[in-house]
Design an enzyme around this catalytic site. Structure first.
Site, PDB file in Angstrom:
ATOM      1  N   ASP A 175     -14.476  -4.003 -32.501  1.00 38.02           N
ATOM      2  CA  ASP A 175     -14.570  -2.580 -32.678  1.00 38.02           C
ATOM      3  C   ASP A 175     -14.342  -1.995 -31.394  1.00 38.02           C
ATOM      4  OD1 ASP A 175     -15.782  -3.077 -35.221  1.00 38.02           O
ATOM      5  OD2 ASP A 175     -17.774  -2.692 -34.655  1.00 38.02           O
ATOM      6  N   GLY A 176     -14.313  -2.418 -30.344  1.00 32.10           N
ATOM      7  CA  GLY A 176     -13.899  -1.959 -28.767  1.00 32.10           C
ATOM      8  C   GLY A 176     -12.476  -1.410 -28.996  1.00 32.10           C
ATOM      9  N   ASN A 271     -17.376   7.258 -31.074  1.00 35.16           N
ATOM     10  CA  ASN A 271     -18.863   6.670 -31.463  1.00 35.16           C
ATOM     11  C   ASN A 271     -19.563   7.855 -30.991  1.00 35.16           C
ATOM     12  OD1 ASN A 271     -18.344   4.701 -32.984  1.00 35.16           O
ATOM     13  ND2 ASN A 271     -18.798   3.012 -31.465  1.00 35.16           N
ATOM     14  N   ASP A 301     -35.933   8.639 -22.082  1.00 34.84           N
ATOM     15  CA  ASP A 301     -34.632   7.785 -21.583  1.00 34.84           C
ATOM     16  C   ASP A 301     -33.392   8.664 -21.607  1.00 34.84           C
ATOM     17  OD1 ASP A 301     -36.420   5.985 -20.569  1.00 34.84           O
ATOM     18  OD2 ASP A 301     -35.649   4.157 -21.818  1.00 34.84           O
TER      19      ASP A 301
END
Length: 430
Positions: A175-176, A271, A301
């Protein structure tokens, strides 16, 4: 004849009338924006894509790179197509292809060489490859393959503009590689064909075993595509007189001393945008605005702002729902919020979000875009996010719906459960 009859009687837009010309494409795109008043504005220059306050978000462009466009359905109501009917067509035969390969992955050397030989010698296409790919010793040291690479066109990321030179893209990896392909094009993106040669492969539906027939089918045209919406992100720095420095790990630091005249930097994100507390031990404390109104303060966070495509990435790991890429929406997901009631929410694609550090924040925050370009956010800085007009046209193996559910089942094992046993009539008596 009323406006509706005139629109229905108009010829469908397939880029044939413009013959690949820029002016023709823009005039037809302007006509589409003029008739679709719900999501776009007819005011302004035809070369500019201005977002409106429509909750449906901006109408995505339907031309992808120099030669590709989407085959329109003449019976579509108000030019809003059924996702299952989205088809890719070519107004001219494609002549160039960008091959993206995961850097220094030995398992991809053989598929990469086979594909490049097929594209150059059989299909007679111009192949674009990133220069650092050919610098791999396993490729540069191959004398037999060297004769093929001499015909390649090379480029360097962030230095060479190939946006109007590439007709379509082939990704080899996970996917990268698709995320990286998206980052190379800040406006119109050529159609992307992604082969599953990585680990997860949620966004890569094609198998390399039958690449010759599949690539040939793409070149012939009339294949299913899915328009993966992107986020247009603008980062405004309060003090741009100190330009950011980049360390050896690719992390952008704010305390530089080189003057710069830039006021904002823009990114196209496929994304998600992630704002987190970075190395600090304190809670992240950022204000979240929607169309100029403060809606909440995130204490935890961090927060994830994702596209529907990104809803199955970091967001789903943080407890968000999964959204089909054809749904026009933006998802906001807190990361470990210090609150029992802060749940992920979905907002319309047409809104504009702004993230800033709260005035009483104890520390700075850090932001990354699809896991890259990580940089520090200080007091006075702002991150503005809205839906981009330039989606990523991802070529489907079958169709947008079946491919998505296939990925959910195969990659994420969605709703995998042992089947309940059948209850017979004798068992019912007990």
């Amino acid at each position: 004849m009323d406006a509706g009859e005139e629109l229905r009687g108009a010829a469908p837009y397939c880029c044939s009338t413009c013959d690949g010309g820029e002016a023709g494409c823009r005039s037809l795109t302007h006509l589409n924006r003029k008739t679709r008043s719900l999501s776009t504005s007819s005011a302004g220059s035809s070369s500019e894509y201005r977002r409106t306050q429509s909750l449906h978000g901006p109408s995505p462009v339907t031309t992808f790179g120099p030669k590709a466009c989407m085959l329109q359905n003449p019976h579509a109501v108000m030019h809003i197509q059924d996702p299952a009917s989205q088809r890719l067509t070519w107004n001219k035969p494609p002549q160039s292809v960008l091959v993206i390969k995961k850097i220094r992955d030995p398992s991809l050397l053989l598929p990469f060489k086979e594909l490049c030989i097929f594209l150059t010698e059989v299909k007679k296409l111009i192949v674009y490859v990133e220069r650092k790919v050919l610098e791999d010793p396993a490729i540069s040291g191959d004398e037999n393959f060297g004769a093929i690479t001499k015909n390649f066109c090379t480029f360097r990321e962030d230095l060479d503009d190939i946006s109007n030179r590439v007709d379509f893209i082939i990704c080899l990896g996970g996917d990268g590689t698709l995320l990286y392909a998206s980052s190379l094009f800040q406006e119109s993106v050529p159609p992307v064909m992604a082969f599953h040669l990585g680990s997860l492969g949620f966004l890569t539906p094609f198998k390399f075993d039958t690449y010759q027939s599949q690539v040939s089918q793409i070149i012939e045209g009339n294949t299913a595509i899915i328009l993966r919406s992107r986020l247009k992100v603008r980062v405004h720095k309060a003090n741009w007189e100190k330009k950011a420095r980049v360390d050896e790990k690719g992390i952008i630091l704010t305390n530089g001393d080189i003057e710069s005249s830039r006021k904002a930097v823009q990114y196209q994100v496929l994304n998600e945008v992630v704002v987190d507390r970075g190395p600090s031990s304190y809670l992240s404390n950022v204000d979240l605005f929607l169309d100029g109104h403060l809606i909440t303060t995130v204490q935890g966070d961090g927060v994830i702002v994702s596209t529907p495509t990104g809803s199955t990435a970091y967001a789903v790991a943080a407890g968000a729902s999964m959204i089909h890429p054809n749904v026009p929406a933006i998802m906001i997901t807190p990361i470990c919020p210090h609150s029992l009631s802060f749940r992920p929410i979905v907002v319309p694609a047409g809104v504009e979000l702004k993230i800033m550090l709260s005035q009483d924040a104890r520390n700075t925050a850090w932001v990354s875009f699809d896991g890259r370009k990580r940089q520090e956010i200080c007091h006075g800085d702002s991150i503005c996010i809205t839906t981009s007009c330039f989606p990523v046209p991802s070529i489907c193996f079958r169709d947008p719906v079946n491919d998505w559910f296939e990925s959910l089942a195969q990659c994420l094992h969605w709703n995998v459960r042992k089947k309940q046993n059948y209850l017979s009539s004798e068992d019912e008596e007990f």
